[in-house]
Design a protein around this motif. Sequence first.
Motif, PDB file in Angstrom:
ATOM      1  N   CYS A 102       1.104  -1.298  -0.018  1.00  0.00           N
ATOM      2  CA  CYS A 102       0.213  -0.093   0.446  1.00  0.00           C
ATOM      3  C   CYS A 102       1.105   1.414   0.137  1.00  0.00           C
ATOM      4  O   CYS A 102       1.825   1.241   1.030  1.00  0.00           O
ATOM      5  CB  CYS A 102      -1.083   0.185   1.227  1.00  0.00           C
ATOM      6  SG  CYS A 102      -1.948   1.604   1.628  1.00  0.00           S
ATOM      7  N   VAL A 103       0.446   2.053  -0.628  1.00  0.00           N
ATOM      8  CA  VAL A 103       1.365   3.444  -0.726  1.00  0.00           C
ATOM      9  C   VAL A 103       1.065   4.175  -0.457  1.00  0.00           C
ATOM     10  O   VAL A 103       1.026   6.184  -0.647  1.00  0.00           O
ATOM     11  CB  VAL A 103       1.805   3.700  -2.877  1.00  0.00           C
ATOM     12  CG1 VAL A 103       0.503   4.702  -3.364  1.00  0.00           C
ATOM     13  CG2 VAL A 103       2.591   4.768  -2.689  1.00  0.00           C
ATOM     14  N   SER A 104      -0.384   4.177   0.512  1.00  0.00           N
ATOM     15  CA  SER A 104      -1.027   5.265   1.214  1.00  0.00           C
ATOM     16  C   SER A 104      -1.761   6.187   0.159  1.00  0.00           C
ATOM     17  O   SER A 104      -1.505   7.695   0.278  1.00  0.00           O
ATOM     18  CB  SER A 104      -0.135   5.621   2.034  1.00  0.00           C
ATOM     19  OG  SER A 104      -0.109   4.932   3.131  1.00  0.00           O
ATOM     20  N   CYS A 105      -2.479   5.992  -1.098  1.00  0.00           N
ATOM     21  CA  CYS A 105      -1.989   7.044  -2.542  1.00  0.00           C
ATOM     22  C   CYS A 105      -3.384   7.426  -1.776  1.00  0.00           C
ATOM     23  O   CYS A 105      -4.140   8.579  -2.238  1.00  0.00           O
ATOM     24  CB  CYS A 105      -2.435   6.768  -3.691  1.00  0.00           C
ATOM     25  SG  CYS A 105      -3.241   4.841  -3.357  1.00  0.00           S
ATOM     26  N   GLY A 106      -4.805   6.279  -1.072  1.00  0.00           N
ATOM     27  CA  GLY A 106      -5.708   7.628  -0.691  1.00  0.00           C
ATOM     28  C   GLY A 106      -7.102   6.866  -1.962  1.00  0.00           C
ATOM     29  O   GLY A 106      -7.984   7.761  -1.430  1.00  0.00           O
ATOM     30  N   ARG A 107      -6.728   6.520  -3.040  1.00  0.00           N
ATOM     31  CA  ARG A 107      -7.885   6.573  -4.025  1.00  0.00           C
ATOM     32  C   ARG A 107      -8.285   5.783  -3.537  1.00  0.00           C
ATOM     33  O   ARG A 107      -9.956   5.526  -3.670  1.00  0.00           O
ATOM     34  CB  ARG A 107      -6.794   5.776  -5.158  1.00  0.00           C
ATOM     35  CG  ARG A 107      -5.886   6.788  -6.174  1.00  0.00           C
ATOM     36  CD  ARG A 107      -5.525   5.642  -7.000  1.00  0.00           C
ATOM     37  NE  ARG A 107      -4.248   6.236  -7.709  1.00  0.00           N
ATOM     38  CZ  ARG A 107      -4.619   6.858  -8.722  1.00  0.00           C
ATOM     39  NH1 ARG A 107      -5.153   6.198  -9.903  1.00  0.00           N
ATOM     40  NH2 ARG A 107      -3.135   7.177  -9.495  1.00  0.00           N
ATOM     41  N   CYS A 108      -8.902   4.254  -2.862  1.00  0.00           N
ATOM     42  CA  CYS A 108      -9.983   3.419  -2.258  1.00  0.00           C
ATOM     43  C   CYS A 108     -10.532   4.198  -1.042  1.00  0.00           C
ATOM     44  O   CYS A 108     -11.781   4.613  -1.273  1.00  0.00           O
ATOM     45  CB  CYS A 108      -9.025   2.492  -1.157  1.00  0.00           C
ATOM     46  SG  CYS A 108      -7.635   3.244   0.016  1.00  0.00           S
ATOM     47  N   LYS A 146      -8.289   2.647   3.225  1.00  0.00           N
ATOM     48  CA  LYS A 146      -6.871   3.005   3.424  1.00  0.00           C
ATOM     49  C   LYS A 146      -5.810   2.871   4.808  1.00  0.00           C
ATOM     50  O   LYS A 146      -5.386   2.394   5.189  1.00  0.00           O
ATOM     51  CB  LYS A 146      -6.463   4.204   2.946  1.00  0.00           C
ATOM     52  CG  LYS A 146      -4.869   4.510   3.778  1.00  0.00           C
ATOM     53  CD  LYS A 146      -4.461   6.251   2.241  1.00  0.00           C
ATOM     54  CE  LYS A 146      -4.337   7.079   3.470  1.00  0.00           C
ATOM     55  NZ  LYS A 146      -3.856   8.449   3.063  1.00  0.00           N
ATOM     56  N   ILE A 166      -5.872  -0.844   5.505  1.00  0.00           N
ATOM     57  CA  ILE A 166      -4.841  -1.591   5.224  1.00  0.00           C
ATOM     58  C   ILE A 166      -3.924  -1.191   5.991  1.00  0.00           C
ATOM     59  O   ILE A 166      -2.806  -1.938   6.615  1.00  0.00           O
ATOM     60  CB  ILE A 166      -4.717  -1.143   4.168  1.00  0.00           C
ATOM     61  CG1 ILE A 166      -5.655  -2.086   2.806  1.00  0.00           C
ATOM     62  CG2 ILE A 166      -3.485  -2.351   3.410  1.00  0.00           C
ATOM     63  CD1 ILE A 166      -5.878  -3.648   3.278  1.00  0.00           C
ATOM     64  N   CYS A 168      -7.831   0.641  -6.091  1.00  0.00           N
ATOM     65  CA  CYS A 168      -5.895   0.018  -5.294  1.00  0.00           C
ATOM     66  C   CYS A 168      -5.134   0.088  -6.574  1.00  0.00           C
ATOM     67  O   CYS A 168      -5.454  -1.048  -7.375  1.00  0.00           O
ATOM     68  CB  CYS A 168      -6.196  -0.572  -4.751  1.00  0.00           C
ATOM     69  SG  CYS A 168      -3.791  -0.843  -4.060  1.00  0.00           S
ATOM     70  N   PRO A 169      -3.987   0.923  -6.699  1.00  0.00           N
ATOM     71  CA  PRO A 169      -3.164   0.563  -7.973  1.00  0.00           C
ATOM     72  C   PRO A 169      -1.783  -0.322  -8.067  1.00  0.00           C
ATOM     73  O   PRO A 169      -1.861  -0.444  -8.424  1.00  0.00           O
ATOM     74  CB  PRO A 169      -2.141   1.966  -8.270  1.00  0.00           C
ATOM     75  CG  PRO A 169      -2.600   2.267  -6.555  1.00  0.00           C
ATOM     76  CD  PRO A 169      -3.996   1.979  -6.149  1.00  0.00           C
ATOM     77  N   MET A 170      -2.015  -0.405  -6.372  1.00  0.00           N
ATOM     78  CA  MET A 170      -1.392  -1.954  -5.960  1.00  0.00           C
ATOM     79  C   MET A 170      -2.222  -3.328  -5.574  1.00  0.00           C
ATOM     80  O   MET A 170      -1.763  -3.794  -4.827  1.00  0.00           O
ATOM     81  CB  MET A 170      -0.353  -1.309  -4.695  1.00  0.00           C
ATOM     82  CG  MET A 170      -0.266  -0.191  -4.423  1.00  0.00           C
ATOM     83  SD  MET A 170       1.026   0.180  -5.900  1.00  0.00           S
ATOM     84  CE  MET A 170       2.541  -0.835  -4.800  1.00  0.00           C
ATOM     85  N   ILE A 217      -4.100  -4.777  -4.124  1.00  0.00           N
ATOM     86  CA  ILE A 217      -4.729  -4.922  -3.151  1.00  0.00           C
ATOM     87  C   ILE A 217      -6.398  -4.571  -2.702  1.00  0.00           C
ATOM     88  O   ILE A 217      -6.713  -4.671  -3.508  1.00  0.00           O
ATOM     89  CB  ILE A 217      -4.196  -3.315  -1.816  1.00  0.00           C
ATOM     90  CG1 ILE A 217      -2.985  -4.031  -1.907  1.00  0.00           C
ATOM     91  CG2 ILE A 217      -4.658  -4.570  -0.520  1.00  0.00           C
ATOM     92  CD1 ILE A 217      -2.258  -2.324  -1.444  1.00  0.00           C
ATOM     93  N   HIS A 270      -8.950  -5.276  -0.190  1.00  0.00           N
ATOM     94  CA  HIS A 270      -9.421  -5.496   0.687  1.00  0.00           C
ATOM     95  C   HIS A 270     -10.701  -6.121   1.442  1.00  0.00           C
ATOM     96  O   HIS A 270     -10.680  -6.394   2.223  1.00  0.00           O
ATOM     97  CB  HIS A 270      -9.877  -3.784   0.574  1.00  0.00           C
ATOM     98  CG  HIS A 270      -9.198  -2.471  -0.128  1.00  0.00           C
ATOM     99  ND1 HIS A 270      -8.761  -2.570  -1.375  1.00  0.00           N
ATOM    100  CD2 HIS A 270      -8.652  -1.322   0.465  1.00  0.00           C
ATOM    101  CE1 HIS A 270      -8.114  -1.728  -1.642  1.00  0.00           C
ATOM    102  NE2 HIS A 270      -7.771  -1.117  -0.641  1.00  0.00           N
TER     103      HIS A 270
HETATM  104  S1  SF4 Z   1      -5.219   2.369  -2.928  1.00  0.00           S
HETATM  105 FE1  SF4 Z   1      -4.686   0.624  -1.950  1.00  0.00          FE
HETATM  106  S2  SF4 Z   1      -2.721   2.075  -2.732  1.00  0.00           S
HETATM  107 FE2  SF4 Z   1      -3.947   3.266  -2.495  1.00  0.00          FE
HETATM  108  S3  SF4 Z   1      -4.071   3.726  -0.060  1.00  0.00           S
HETATM  109 FE3  SF4 Z   1      -5.972   2.401  -0.896  1.00  0.00          FE
HETATM  110  S4  SF4 Z   1      -4.857   0.106  -0.351  1.00  0.00           S
HETATM  111 FE4  SF4 Z   1      -3.182   1.979  -0.265  1.00  0.00          FE
END
Ligand code: SF4
Lengths: 632, 273
Positions: free
Chosen positions: A244-250, A266, A269, A329-331, A333, A335
């Motif tokens: 998780c890159v903590s991008c906050g898209r989720c 976020k 995770i 989520c770009p990674m 993940i 959830h």
């Molecule tokens: S979208 Fe994915 S990578 Fe970005 S904050 Fe949420 S869990 Fe982390």
Amino acid sequence: MTGPVSLTTVFPGLVWAMAALALVQVLRRAALWRAGAAASVPWLSGLASLPRRYLVDVHHVVARDGYASRMHAVVAGGMLAASLLTALAILPPLGGFRPYWGVVAAAFGVMAAGSLMVGARRYPVKKPRLSAGRFQILPFLLLAYALGGTLTALLLALGAGGIALPFTLALAAAGGLGLAFEVRHGPMRHAAAGALHLVAHPRPGRFAGRPDTALQPLDLDAPRLGAEMPADFTWNRLLSYDACVSCGRCETACPAFAAGQPLNPKKLIQDLVAGLSPAEPAYAGAPYPGGRDAMGGRGALIELVGPEARIHPDTLWSCTTCRACVEECPMMIEHVDAVVSLRRSQTLELGALPEKAVGPVTELRQAGEAGGRPLAARTDFAAGLDLPVLAPRGRTDVLLWLGEGAYDLRYGRSLRALVRLLRQAGVDFAVLGPEERDTGDLARRLGDEATFQALAKANIATLAARDFGRIVTADPHALHALRNEYPAFGGRYAVMHHTAFLLELIRAGRLAPGRLSDVSVTYHDPCYLARYNGETEAPRAVLDAIGVSRVEMARSGRRAMCCGGGGGAPVSDVPGERRIPDLRMAQAAETGAGIVAVACPSCTAMLEGVPDRKAEIRDIAELLLQAVEAGR
Amino acid sequence: MRIAVLLSAGRHPVSGAPVLPRLEAQAIRLAVGLGEAHEVVGLHAGPDAAAVAEGLGQGLARIEHLTVAAEADPVPALAARLAALAPDLILAGRRGQGGPETGLVPYGLAEALDLPLIPDVIGLAPEAADRLSLDQSLGRGARRRVILGGPVLATVHPDAPAPLAYAYGRARRGAFEPVAVAPVEVSPGLAAEAGALPAIEERPYRRRPKLVKGAPAGGSAAERLKAATGEAGASAGGRLLVQPDPDEAAREILAYLRQVGVLAAPRPTDDPR
Ligand code: SF4
Ligand code: SF4
């Protein structure tokens, strides 16, 4: 005295040192993942498809935010190219070749431009969805490495040097080693863990172009059921949370977060990350709405969920399992899998279901129906309609799966419309009548895998005794269970959503709808149809076939927002500041459409329940029936 | 404190599936709600322990099973075992659910064990000096708190807190303990009597409209509601007898039962008086 000649070795040496430091940091991290349960990972195919997974699947998600995508291409591409080129310069013929350093300088220059783009997202003001903390230092580290690298390479290219070189090199070293150090706890972890996660992804089917969305069956004889502590997750899941890159898209996509319920995917995770890691830096993003203080222990064996633990039970039960976070989520993940694993432990091991959900789940277990109503009453909605019941050893073309919505007075109207359309088209169909039990969807999303499996097995046995071509259902939740989740228990069926089936009937000329050109409609995608099954086109095609003017909401298709009706959220009923369906109806109102078309009993119920609603809620079947009747 | 919860084989009112009666699941919740310091054991007398297996998932760690034939009276076996266990509190549902449903087992046990019986309990709390406070439901929202020292037998009212959720993992970990039962001698006279019972006809339950006696046909909605809920009219018009003479009380009850038609009016020839 350091001259330019030896510096052509020291500079590449720095990159090698960075790589070594990064490796050490990854290995220290990997020691934590080893606490997780075993998982079978197809390493070879995973490794082989890594470039494709990254360039196609990840890019597809990242590219939704154009700025982030360009930023990432420039900064990551520049850094990789510059570092690789520099590392190769350890070979004397390259290191001694001055134009080579010109190329290196160019690569570092590109990276420097990217670093500025990274900084621009955070300074002077950080975008709200991003996390602060260690992430705020990232642009400086990047810029130090990029600038130091550019200048050093430039000086080497020009053959200049002397007094300036040690300073530029020191700048590059500070930035570069800082970045490598950050691989353990900081922002750069996402690069290492992210790449490994793509290789060892727990749902490889996602990259094979099919929706791999079925929950994985739980072995009910396993010594521990569900995830109570970090060590209960498989190691590749622990790895995935570290990506998780903590991008906050989720967070931006999450309906529960938007409604002010105590859930932020976020943070969820990041709590899984922090729960495992003994020295994780403090979380610096948006908290769970409601402002609960950070609490709970750390370590592979700590309890993750509880009133005093890291994740409050209300957080867990707020999730509608809508998969909007997974979609964004770009990674890559998962959830929802995490939420359901945690719920399984709560429900199966502790019996800690939310108070209001106990009744429906108990009825599911004891009566095969969440409302505890007689199974024979499921067909009451069809009073006066001719609705054949498929007896054991009977045969029909289309088995109509009614689902839980059939008990609902409002939704009964939609089903009546569907039945009348099937009659019109001369479809040979039947229902299971009193033999249809609930699919167990609700129990499964609430973590009661035992009840789900019992219901699934009972339904599969019922279906095995009958002969039918395919199953058609108007309930996307039933569709998902029957199509995607029953195969794990031996039930394989061709399952169609009613919108797809109706479209087929129209295209075959068996239904001849007139045109309702004076109505404007916006279509609300059900999560379990659009995101879980990738079906977004058929309902729209039906609407187009009846000639309504169709407007799209800002969030539609696979990126649509949930109505709040999934995942047992309506029965758990965790309080928030707003209600999810109210938010969705407000989005629908923005389109100015007079009708919100729906294709799911839960959406119908949730959206109809919105007070001060300006638009009407109509199922696609109802609209089509209206058009067919207008066409006669 | 040791608490025994009596469990019976029940059926789901709609699906007919074998389930633990809801009242008994509520009894378990009351018992385990007293805290972990207390020992709670389930007790089932019947042919098959599986009938009450749900109790293990709903809060009990241990169920003792007394094998008793399906038609046999469970009271002697239960009384013998309870005498040996000597629990401070025995909880039972106020009646079964879908099984024989006589509602008489707790009374039979209280009589056999010479225990006080507190019916219709909806709440439990420990009091000082090993005493217990029991909240009784008197219907229509009225409550009464009884504080007494054990041992005591209490039946649970449907208004008690809802049952705990069923936890599959807990059910898996819980244990049945078979307990040997001394064979109960059935006196030949009793057996003959049982054999002589008239054949019973079973019909599915059908909900019948509730007739409200003396409901005003006209009147305002509020008046009709009052009549229907018994705030006024016939049901509120009973007589309150404080500590009556038992004979007088029995006569009152008989008179009332005749008035509402449960008992036939006395035929002059039958009347011993
Ligand atoms: S979208 Fe994915 S990578 Fe970005 S904050 Fe949420 S869990 Fe982390
Ligand atoms: S599945 Fe939906 S409700 Fe649950 S965390 Fe993700 S976005 Fe939020």
